[in-house]
Design a protein around this motif. Sequence first.
Motif, PDB file in Angstrom:
ATOM      1  N   TRP A  53       0.833  -1.211   0.000  1.00 37.56           N
ATOM      2  CA  TRP A  53       0.000   0.000   0.000  1.00 37.56           C
ATOM      3  C   TRP A  53       0.867   1.261   0.000  1.00 37.56           C
ATOM      4  CZ3 TRP A  53      -3.472   3.082   3.655  1.00 37.56           C
ATOM      5  CH2 TRP A  53      -4.601   3.539   2.986  1.00 37.56           C
ATOM      6  N   ILE A  54       2.047   1.155  -0.607  1.00 39.28           N
ATOM      7  CA  ILE A  54       2.959   2.297  -0.719  1.00 39.28           C
ATOM      8  C   ILE A  54       3.247   2.536  -2.191  1.00 39.28           C
ATOM      9  CG2 ILE A  54       5.239   3.207  -0.154  1.00 39.28           C
ATOM     10  CD1 ILE A  54       5.254   1.410   2.305  1.00 39.28           C
ATOM     11  N   THR A  55       2.913   3.711  -2.676  1.00 45.65           N
ATOM     12  CA  THR A  55       3.231   4.089  -4.046  1.00 45.65           C
ATOM     13  C   THR A  55       3.402   5.596  -4.137  1.00 45.65           C
ATOM     14  OG1 THR A  55       2.652   3.688  -6.376  1.00 45.65           O
ATOM     15  CG2 THR A  55       0.849   4.355  -4.896  1.00 45.65           C
ATOM     16  N   GLY A  56       4.242   6.030  -5.077  1.00 43.93           N
ATOM     17  CA  GLY A  56       4.518   7.451  -5.240  1.00 43.93           C
ATOM     18  C   GLY A  56       5.394   8.023  -4.146  1.00 43.93           C
ATOM     19  N   HIS A  57       6.072   7.146  -3.416  1.00 46.66           N
ATOM     20  CA  HIS A  57       6.830   7.558  -2.235  1.00 46.66           C
ATOM     21  C   HIS A  57       8.330   7.606  -2.540  1.00 46.66           C
ATOM     22  CE1 HIS A  57       7.792   7.995   2.016  1.00 46.66           C
ATOM     23  NE2 HIS A  57       8.623   6.976   1.928  1.00 46.66           N
ATOM     24  N   THR A  58       9.027   8.539  -1.910  1.00 48.33           N
ATOM     25  CA  THR A  58      10.482   8.594  -1.964  1.00 48.33           C
ATOM     26  C   THR A  58      11.030   8.286  -0.577  1.00 48.33           C
ATOM     27  OG1 THR A  58      10.559  10.200  -3.771  1.00 48.33           O
ATOM     28  CG2 THR A  58      12.512  10.040  -2.372  1.00 48.33           C
ATOM     29  N   LEU A  59      11.815   7.214  -0.482  1.00 51.24           N
ATOM     30  CA  LEU A  59      12.394   6.783   0.786  1.00 51.24           C
ATOM     31  C   LEU A  59      13.870   7.161   0.817  1.00 51.24           C
ATOM     32  CD1 LEU A  59      12.319   5.195   3.463  1.00 51.24           C
ATOM     33  CD2 LEU A  59      12.757   3.113   2.128  1.00 51.24           C
ATOM     34  N   PRO A  60      14.244   8.198   1.595  1.00 52.70           N
ATOM     35  CA  PRO A  60      15.667   8.517   1.744  1.00 52.70           C
ATOM     36  C   PRO A  60      16.353   7.440   2.590  1.00 52.70           C
ATOM     37  CG  PRO A  60      14.277  10.403   2.316  1.00 52.70           C
ATOM     38  CD  PRO A  60      13.392   9.178   2.281  1.00 52.70           C
ATOM     39  N   VAL A  61      17.466   6.939   2.099  1.00 51.96           N
ATOM     40  CA  VAL A  61      18.283   5.980   2.845  1.00 51.96           C
ATOM     41  C   VAL A  61      19.655   6.613   2.913  1.00 51.96           C
ATOM     42  CG1 VAL A  61      19.087   3.589   2.980  1.00 51.96           C
ATOM     43  CG2 VAL A  61      16.877   4.096   1.928  1.00 51.96           C
ATOM     44  N   GLU A  62      19.887   7.417   3.979  1.00 51.76           N
ATOM     45  CA  GLU A  62      20.973   8.385   3.912  1.00 51.76           C
ATOM     46  C   GLU A  62      21.643   8.699   5.260  1.00 51.76           C
ATOM     47  OE1 GLU A  62      18.404   9.695   5.855  1.00 51.76           O
ATOM     48  OE2 GLU A  62      19.290  11.654   5.411  1.00 51.76           O
ATOM     49  N   GLY A  63      21.508   7.801   6.202  1.00 49.32           N
ATOM     50  CA  GLY A  63      22.258   7.956   7.443  1.00 49.32           C
ATOM     51  C   GLY A  63      22.005   9.232   8.206  1.00 49.32           C
ATOM     52  N   GLY A  64      20.913   9.929   7.883  1.00 49.29           N
ATOM     53  CA  GLY A  64      20.551  11.146   8.607  1.00 49.29           C
ATOM     54  C   GLY A  64      21.108  12.428   8.037  1.00 49.29           C
ATOM     55  N   VAL A  65      21.770  12.371   6.858  1.00 51.51           N
ATOM     56  CA  VAL A  65      22.414  13.579   6.333  1.00 51.51           C
ATOM     57  C   VAL A  65      21.408  14.677   6.019  1.00 51.51           C
ATOM     58  CG1 VAL A  65      22.409  12.939   3.889  1.00 51.51           C
ATOM     59  CG2 VAL A  65      24.271  14.364   4.799  1.00 51.51           C
ATOM     60  N   LEU A  66      20.174  14.306   5.703  1.00 47.89           N
ATOM     61  CA  LEU A  66      19.178  15.323   5.381  1.00 47.89           C
ATOM     62  C   LEU A  66      18.657  16.060   6.611  1.00 47.89           C
ATOM     63  CD1 LEU A  66      17.107  13.493   2.618  1.00 47.89           C
ATOM     64  CD2 LEU A  66      18.703  15.397   2.318  1.00 47.89           C
ATOM     65  N   THR A  67      19.050  15.617   7.808  1.00 46.95           N
ATOM     66  CA  THR A  67      18.653  16.356   9.003  1.00 46.95           C
ATOM     67  C   THR A  67      19.394  17.681   9.123  1.00 46.95           C
ATOM     68  OG1 THR A  67      20.297  15.222  10.375  1.00 46.95           O
ATOM     69  CG2 THR A  67      18.086  14.255  10.258  1.00 46.95           C
ATOM     70  N   GLY A  68      20.522  17.811   8.432  1.00 46.77           N
ATOM     71  CA  GLY A  68      21.171  19.113   8.326  1.00 46.77           C
ATOM     72  C   GLY A  68      22.435  19.333   9.115  1.00 46.77           C
ATOM     73  N   PRO A  69      22.440  19.208  10.450  1.00 49.01           N
ATOM     74  CA  PRO A  69      23.619  19.617  11.220  1.00 49.01           C
ATOM     75  C   PRO A  69      24.904  18.897  10.834  1.00 49.01           C
ATOM     76  CG  PRO A  69      21.737  19.342  12.666  1.00 49.01           C
ATOM     77  CD  PRO A  69      21.330  18.829  11.325  1.00 49.01           C
ATOM     78  N   GLY A  70      24.810  17.618  10.492  1.00 48.87           N
ATOM     79  CA  GLY A  70      26.012  16.885  10.129  1.00 48.87           C
ATOM     80  C   GLY A  70      26.646  17.431   8.878  1.00 48.87           C
ATOM     81  N   LEU A  71      25.838  17.973   7.985  1.00 46.88           N
ATOM     82  CA  LEU A  71      26.345  18.571   6.758  1.00 46.88           C
ATOM     83  C   LEU A  71      26.874  19.971   6.999  1.00 46.88           C
ATOM     84  CD1 LEU A  71      26.633  18.749   3.654  1.00 46.88           C
ATOM     85  CD2 LEU A  71      24.267  19.531   3.588  1.00 46.88           C
ATOM     86  N   LEU A  72      26.166  20.730   7.821  1.00 50.83           N
ATOM     87  CA  LEU A  72      26.474  22.147   7.956  1.00 50.83           C
ATOM     88  C   LEU A  72      27.648  22.435   8.883  1.00 50.83           C
ATOM     89  CD1 LEU A  72      22.827  23.497   8.195  1.00 50.83           C
ATOM     90  CD2 LEU A  72      24.338  23.508   6.215  1.00 50.83           C
ATOM     91  N   ASP A  73      27.949  21.540   9.819  1.00 56.12           N
ATOM     92  CA  ASP A  73      28.990  21.832  10.799  1.00 56.12           C
ATOM     93  C   ASP A  73      29.961  20.667  10.895  1.00 56.12           C
ATOM     94  OD1 ASP A  73      28.989  23.145  14.226  1.00 56.12           O
ATOM     95  OD2 ASP A  73      30.599  22.725  12.794  1.00 56.12           O
ATOM     96  N   LEU A  74      31.057  20.779  10.169  1.00 59.21           N
ATOM     97  CA  LEU A  74      32.081  19.735  10.174  1.00 59.21           C
ATOM     98  C   LEU A  74      33.337  20.185  10.927  1.00 59.21           C
ATOM     99  CD1 LEU A  74      31.815  18.512   6.470  1.00 59.21           C
ATOM    100  CD2 LEU A  74      30.685  17.626   8.488  1.00 59.21           C
ATOM    101  N   THR A  75      33.236  21.259  11.695  1.00 59.61           N
ATOM    102  CA  THR A  75      34.382  21.760  12.448  1.00 59.61           C
ATOM    103  C   THR A  75      34.650  20.848  13.628  1.00 59.61           C
ATOM    104  OG1 THR A  75      33.040  23.094  13.946  1.00 59.61           O
ATOM    105  CG2 THR A  75      33.651  24.098  11.860  1.00 59.61           C
ATOM    106  N   PRO A  76      35.838  20.933  14.245  1.00 58.53           N
ATOM    107  CA  PRO A  76      36.131  20.078  15.411  1.00 58.53           C
ATOM    108  C   PRO A  76      35.141  20.263  16.542  1.00 58.53           C
ATOM    109  CG  PRO A  76      38.144  21.021  14.540  1.00 58.53           C
ATOM    110  CD  PRO A  76      37.007  21.672  13.789  1.00 58.53           C
TER     111      PRO A  76
END
Length: 258
Positions: A228-251
């Motif tokens: 019963w799932i159609t037209g859906h996009t399933l991100p399989v991405e380790g949480g990168v789309l949550t944002g902070p991991g991408l935006l802040d890579l400083t120590p």
Amino acid sequence: MQRFEGRVALVTAGAQGIGAAIARRIAAEGGSVIVTDLQDEKVAEVAAELGDRALPVRVDVTSRADIDAAVAAGVERFGRLDVLVNNAGGCIINSLPEETTVEDWHRQLDLTLVGAAQCIQAALPHLIETRGNVVTISSVNGLAAFGNVEYAAAKAGQVAMTQNFAARYGTSGVRFNVVAPGTVRTPNWDSQPGTLEKFAKMYPLGRVGEPEDIAAAVAFLASDDAAWITGHTLPVEGGVLTGPGLLDLTPQGPFHKE
């Protein structure tokens, strides 16, 4: 689990990486697989590994004749087609977006978007007959701004295309879904040592993906577990789309990894 017992899947770009992992997963769950790729020797190796459950076919997804021949060969061999996995595609343009030529745009779109559309067109009559489904491998690049504009546009196009096919053919019993991976450890990265370790710092789960991570998601969406799932996009991405991991890579960043 034997979720694909008696069913047949066609997997494009199945000679290595994500495609090979998907072919192995479907075969492991009882399915037969038409494994297609431009790399004749490698696709034959994957098919040989899977034995009688696999048929290797050389396919260029920019060639409708190749696609039609692969579908016909698979149906002749196995008698039906239940699943299409659109995995072919890749980032083939490395120039700055303002320097990209019209020819570059066509090359990227023909491979990644038009190629997937042609595969759907060729498979659709059989999928209507079996009430089957399509899973297209897109990318987080099609969901957020990670660069590679031409590739991102093609991947975003796959999402929109999938939604439209899902709406149009739902009453025929055919489902269409997308898996959108983040960075995955594939042979494409072999020439860039250290890059995956650097990218891992972007991910809240602390690692890049493995081909098997994507194969597991595809197996779910292609099976009756997702009936019963159609037209859906399933991100399989380790949480990168949550944002902070991408935006802040400083120590001092919250997802910095020593």
